[in-house]
Design an enzyme around this catalytic site. Structure first.
Site, PDB file in Angstrom:
ATOM      1  N   GLU A   7       0.871  -1.192   0.000  1.00  0.00           N
ATOM      2  CA  GLU A   7       0.000   0.000   0.000  1.00  0.00           C
ATOM      3  C   GLU A   7       0.893   1.222   0.000  1.00  0.00           C
ATOM      4  OE1 GLU A   7      -3.579   0.045   2.520  1.00  0.00           O
ATOM      5  OE2 GLU A   7      -3.364   2.226   2.522  1.00  0.00           O
ATOM      6  N   HIS A   9       1.548   4.755  -1.961  1.00  0.00           N
ATOM      7  CA  HIS A   9       0.793   5.677  -2.807  1.00  0.00           C
ATOM      8  C   HIS A   9       1.682   6.692  -3.522  1.00  0.00           C
ATOM      9  CE1 HIS A   9      -2.638   3.892  -0.967  1.00  0.00           C
ATOM     10  NE2 HIS A   9      -2.364   4.358   0.220  1.00  0.00           N
ATOM     11  N   HIS A 160      -9.266  -0.033  -1.276  1.00  0.00           N
ATOM     12  CA  HIS A 160      -8.683   0.984  -0.389  1.00  0.00           C
ATOM     13  C   HIS A 160      -9.770   1.991  -0.012  1.00  0.00           C
ATOM     14  CE1 HIS A 160      -6.424   4.640   0.660  1.00  0.00           C
ATOM     15  NE2 HIS A 160      -5.466   3.819   1.022  1.00  0.00           N
ATOM     16  N   ASP A 282       1.391   2.151   3.840  1.00  0.00           N
ATOM     17  CA  ASP A 282       0.525   3.335   3.720  1.00  0.00           C
ATOM     18  C   ASP A 282       1.351   4.602   3.560  1.00  0.00           C
ATOM     19  OD1 ASP A 282      -1.899   4.497   3.265  1.00  0.00           O
ATOM     20  OD2 ASP A 282      -2.685   4.236   5.287  1.00  0.00           O
TER      21      ASP A 282
HETATM   22 MN    MN Z   1      -3.589   4.180   2.041  1.00  0.00          MN
END
Ligand code: MN
Length: 324
Positions: A7, A9, A160, A282
């Site tokens: 995850e 981004h 997500h 994240d």
């Molecule tokens: Mn995320």
């Protein structure tokens, strides 16, 4: 130990307006830092990967991504643009990056075609979808074509969070509860249960769903779901496997993204098994070091540690071994 984050981004300058769904809840400096890091791919990001020991990032367009687009034709064009951009990023550093496709679910047929192009031609390993698409969820009958294509290609779909299309009255007067701290997890867990009771996984048993944030609370809920499904009159719905937990154990894979905590990991390991848990950071909303320190130090057996850190990702995503 090799580490692969799922995850991870990014955003492009052209699509930055799609990536602002957490701007209203972040502290100004935290948002400024995240915004800078989302746009960076080869400088600060690679330096942090090196210094924290994160070997590979499977990159995805930041939330809400293309799901925020209201025009289907624009979404289709933007999907091609951003997926081509991401393919170029991966091509430049195939040792450090892999890709999840952005999908224009506003037009499910063309989204399925874009998923095929992204996997077959661009070498991506699945897709990442940010919550609803203009109020449409992934259990909508029109979206079965996307699930069928993902199953045919044997790639997962990562669900997500993003801001929900609506909010329960219980959030009224409490904007602090809306966003990644609380409402997103509820929204995403509920979306996942829609997929089960909407019979997506009965229609497509091979479908593989990825969730972040240690499964958005679902691993904790299996017994309760099954117990209350026994009590429930079912509203005319029958599940082929009988109980909701059967689907969560079979079709669900989760990442540790944004949850560097032994207690929920322990629950997830017991509920889903070690082969269903993968690593995620994240980034840039969490520090990479929090994740890499966590997976290297948390009190679990070494086979499980390696499975979560890299083995499950290598298998589920068919990622090449280092040096290949
Ligand atoms: Mn995320």
């Amino acid at each position: 130990m090799r580490t692969i984050g799922l995850e991870e981004h990014f955003v492009t300058p052209e699509l930055v307006a799609y990536g602002a769904s957490t701007s209203t809840v972040a502290k100004p400096q935290a948002w400024a830092d995240a915004s800078r890091r989302l746009l960076d791919l080869f400088d600060e990001r690679i330096d942090l990967m090196d210094s924290t020991g994160l070997d590979v990032q499977v990159l995805s367009l930041n939330s809400p991504g293309l799901q925020a687009e209201t025009d289907a034709d624009v979404a289709v064009d933007s999907a091609r643009t951003v997926n081509d951009f991401l393919a170029g990023v991966v091509q430049r550093r195939p040792d450090r990056f892999a890709g999840f496709a952005a999908l224009p679910l506003q037009d499910p047929q063309r989204a399925a075609a874009e998923l095929e192009r992204a996997v077959v031609q661009l070498g991506f390993h699945g897709a990442l979808v940010n919550a609803h698409t203009n109020g449409m969820y992934l259990d909508h009958p029109s979206q079965r074509v996307v699930w069928e294509k993902a199953a045919e290609l044997d790639v997962p779909i990562y669900l997500h969070p993003a801001n929900g299309v609506d909010l329960a009255d219980t959030f009224s007067g409490h904007p602090e509860l809306v966003g990644p701290m609380w409402s997103w997890g509820l929204d995403t867990a509920t979306h996942t249960l829609r997929l089960i009771f909407g019979k997506v996984f009965d229609d497509i048993p091979e479908a593989k769903l990825l969730l972040g944030h240690m499964g958005e609370g679902l691993p904790y809920a299996l017994w309760r779901l099954d117990s209350r499904w026994d009590f429930h009159n079912h509203h005319g719905i029958e599940l082929d496997l009988g109980y909701p937990s059967e689907y969560l154990r079979r079709n669900l894979y989760i990442t540790t993204s944004g949850v560097c905590d032994a207690a929920p990991l322990s629950s997830a390991l017991m509920a889903l098994g070690p082969e269903h848990i993968l690593l995620g950071t994240d980034y840039p909303f969490e520090e990479m070091a929090a994740t890499t320190d966590f997976i290297r130090s948390v009190d679990i057996d070494e086979d499980t540690r390696h499975a979560i850190a890299h083995g499950n990702a290598e298998r589920l995503l068919r990622l090449p071994a280092p040096g290949k």
